[in-house]
Design an enzyme around this catalytic site. Structure first.
Site, PDB file in Angstrom:
ATOM      1  N   GLU A  26       0.546  -0.944   0.413  1.00  0.00           N
ATOM      2  CA  GLU A  26       0.119  -0.316  -0.331  1.00  0.00           C
ATOM      3  C   GLU A  26       0.628   1.763   0.177  1.00  0.00           C
ATOM      4  O   GLU A  26       0.194   2.345   0.205  1.00  0.00           O
ATOM      5  CB  GLU A  26      -0.711   0.386   1.025  1.00  0.00           C
ATOM      6  CG  GLU A  26      -2.062  -1.363   1.486  1.00  0.00           C
ATOM      7  CD  GLU A  26      -2.828  -0.921   2.183  1.00  0.00           C
ATOM      8  OE1 GLU A  26      -3.034  -0.467   2.972  1.00  0.00           O
ATOM      9  OE2 GLU A  26      -3.949  -2.165   2.078  1.00  0.00           O
ATOM     10  N   ASP A  66     -13.250  -4.056  10.328  1.00  0.00           N
ATOM     11  CA  ASP A  66     -12.932  -4.145   8.539  1.00  0.00           C
ATOM     12  C   ASP A  66     -13.831  -6.398   8.525  1.00  0.00           C
ATOM     13  O   ASP A  66     -15.049  -6.369   7.870  1.00  0.00           O
ATOM     14  CB  ASP A  66     -11.844  -4.238   8.021  1.00  0.00           C
ATOM     15  CG  ASP A  66     -11.076  -5.007   7.074  1.00  0.00           C
ATOM     16  OD1 ASP A  66     -12.694  -4.913   5.626  1.00  0.00           O
ATOM     17  OD2 ASP A  66     -10.273  -4.661   6.562  1.00  0.00           O
ATOM     18  N   LYS A  84     -15.702  -1.464   2.326  1.00  0.00           N
ATOM     19  CA  LYS A  84     -14.979  -1.817   0.514  1.00  0.00           C
ATOM     20  C   LYS A  84     -15.863  -2.614   0.229  1.00  0.00           C
ATOM     21  O   LYS A  84     -16.538  -3.659  -0.185  1.00  0.00           O
ATOM     22  CB  LYS A  84     -13.980  -2.978   0.916  1.00  0.00           C
ATOM     23  CG  LYS A  84     -12.691  -2.532   1.667  1.00  0.00           C
ATOM     24  CD  LYS A  84     -11.887  -3.339   2.947  1.00  0.00           C
ATOM     25  CE  LYS A  84     -10.660  -3.743   3.399  1.00  0.00           C
ATOM     26  NZ  LYS A  84      -9.839  -4.508   4.120  1.00  0.00           N
TER      27      LYS A  84
END
Length: 430
Positions: free
Chosen positions: A209, A313, A338
């Protein structure tokens, strides 16, 4: 005057392209009767939750089993015939038609990557057909809130080949007056951090990332980030705070959390996180406990829920059923969004809506396997989410989202509002 027939879906094509890790992913193009076209590419995760929608891969030798030619075929031979003739303006009907065609609970027949590529491309085609930017098409006249970025500048866990157990250490420039200034502040700390790591003889190679991936312990990572914030001329906790993605499912086994050389029960893990919150200006913790450790999450929420943002998440996987379970049990206070966890734009918007109505914040997020697609930047503004997680200040697939947000802020002009400047998003702890 736009003819409604011009916004009818005429053709859908798909292809296999590459993501930022060199793995295949799905790109779809939706062409409307009037000539407008929308294109979208789906991302892919490395640390995936067990409850995510199914990502269809080919298996076999080609691309080491990671090919998506089957997903591409599903789009062109099964999805396209079902959608051609529908209005691109009716996103809910388009997505519902694909879900009905798939017929499974987790999109395992057509693949979430097939469905999502077409879903996002349809929205972009509709926006282009109307001559509107995507954020305005999805969000209407109130789409003017620029998100606080959670910038992943130190990578660990499944995103980097280093000794760091926690997956992400992030900068949160909530004290900026605008998104442009927030980006500048984060960038300056990023470069200062690189100099500090170099001076200490540590690696400045980057992870998936775009953040640095030095061999550090979790406490050391917090210390060097605070030092970088100060050296860049900012006040930790007042202008720039920290956020963590613990990704604890990755090191949870047989009911215990194994990291930093220790092994901890759920209650002990909560104690470890509490110590970090007391030691550092941390305003947000993602996946502090494992995806099915509901009792541990409940304890974490009781202990830290009034102090910091607790983001689910792997816990929620952008799924309204799991989010509702969390709401009913007073578990966490925020959801990571997401798009490929749930696999359609409509279901993504439903999750954000449920979170907002229930007093939970939403953090729009990328995946570790990203592309040049900037849909999530527009989505963050469209939904007034107030927060976005899209990586570090390097690697063009990350920077693409930041640059799109800069364009949106410019386009909005005096109407643009930065979430941090109006007290939305994670709050500082001076």
């Amino acid at each position: 005057m736009i003819d409604s027939l011009d916004l009818v879906i005429d053709t859908i094509v798909a292809r296999e392209v590459l993501d930022s890790r060199g793995n295949p992913t799905v790109e779809a193009e939706v062409l409307l009767e009037g000539g407008a076209m929308g294109r979208a590419i789906v991302p892919s995760g490395a640390s995936t939750g067990a409850h995510e929608a199914h990502e269809l891969r080919d298996g076999g030798k080609r691309y080491m089993g990671k090919g998506v030619s089957q997903a591409v075929t599903h789009i062109e031979e099964r999805i396209a015939p079902a959608l051609c003739g529908l209005s691109a303006l009716d996103q809910a009907a388009v997505d519902a038609a694909m879900l009905e065609l798939d017929g499974s609970d987790n999109k395992s027949n057509l693949g979430a990557n097939s469905i999502l590529a077409v879903s996002m491309a349809t929205a972009r085609a509709a926006a282009n057909g109307l001559g509107l930017p995507l954020y305005r098409y999805l969000g209407g006249p109130l789409a003017n809130l620029l998100p606080v970025p959670l910038m992943n500048v130190i990578n660990g866990g499944a995103h980097a080949a280093n000794s760091l157990d926690f997956q992400e250490f992030m900068l949160v420039p909530h004290g900026a007056p605008s998104f442009r200034e927030a980006l500048r502040m984060g960038t300056e700390v990023f470069h200062t951090l690189k100099d500090l790591l170099n001076a200490k003889g540590m690696s400045t190679s980057v992870g998936d990332e775009g953040g640095f991936a030095p061999n550090l312990g979790n406490v050391e990572a917090g210390e060097i980030l605070v030092e970088a914030i100060q050296k860049a001329g900012y006040k930790p906790g007042e202008q720039i705070s920290l956020a963590l993605d613990v990704a604890s499912t990755e090191f949870f086994e047989n009911g215990r959390y194994a990291f930093d050389g220790g092994s901890y029960t759920s209650a002990e893990m909560v104690g470890q996180l509490e110590q970090l919150v007391n030691q550092f200006p941390i305003v947000s913790i993602e996946d502090g406990l494992a995806e099915d450790d509901w009792e541990g999450w409940k304890l974490l929420t009781e202990r830290l829920g009034s102090k910091v943002q607790l983001v689910g998440d792997d816990l929620f996987v952008t799924n309204t059923k799991r989010l509702q379970q969390g709401i009913d049990n007073n578990t966490a206070n925020s959801i990571l969004i997401k798009v490929n966890q749930i696999g359609s734009l409509t279901e993504t918007l439903q999750a954000i809506d449920l979170a907002g109505r229930s007093g939970y914040t939403s953090v729009i997020s990328h995946r570790s396997g990203e592309t040049e697609d900037t849909t999530i930047a527009d989505l963050s503004v469209a939904t007034r989410a107030g927060q976005i997680k899209t990586g570090s200040l390097s690697r063009s697939e990350r920077v693409a989202k930041y640059n799109q947000l800069l364009r949106i802020e410019d386009e909005l002009g005096s109407q643009a509002v930065y979430a941090g400047a109006v007290g939305q998003g994670p709050r500082g702890k001076a």
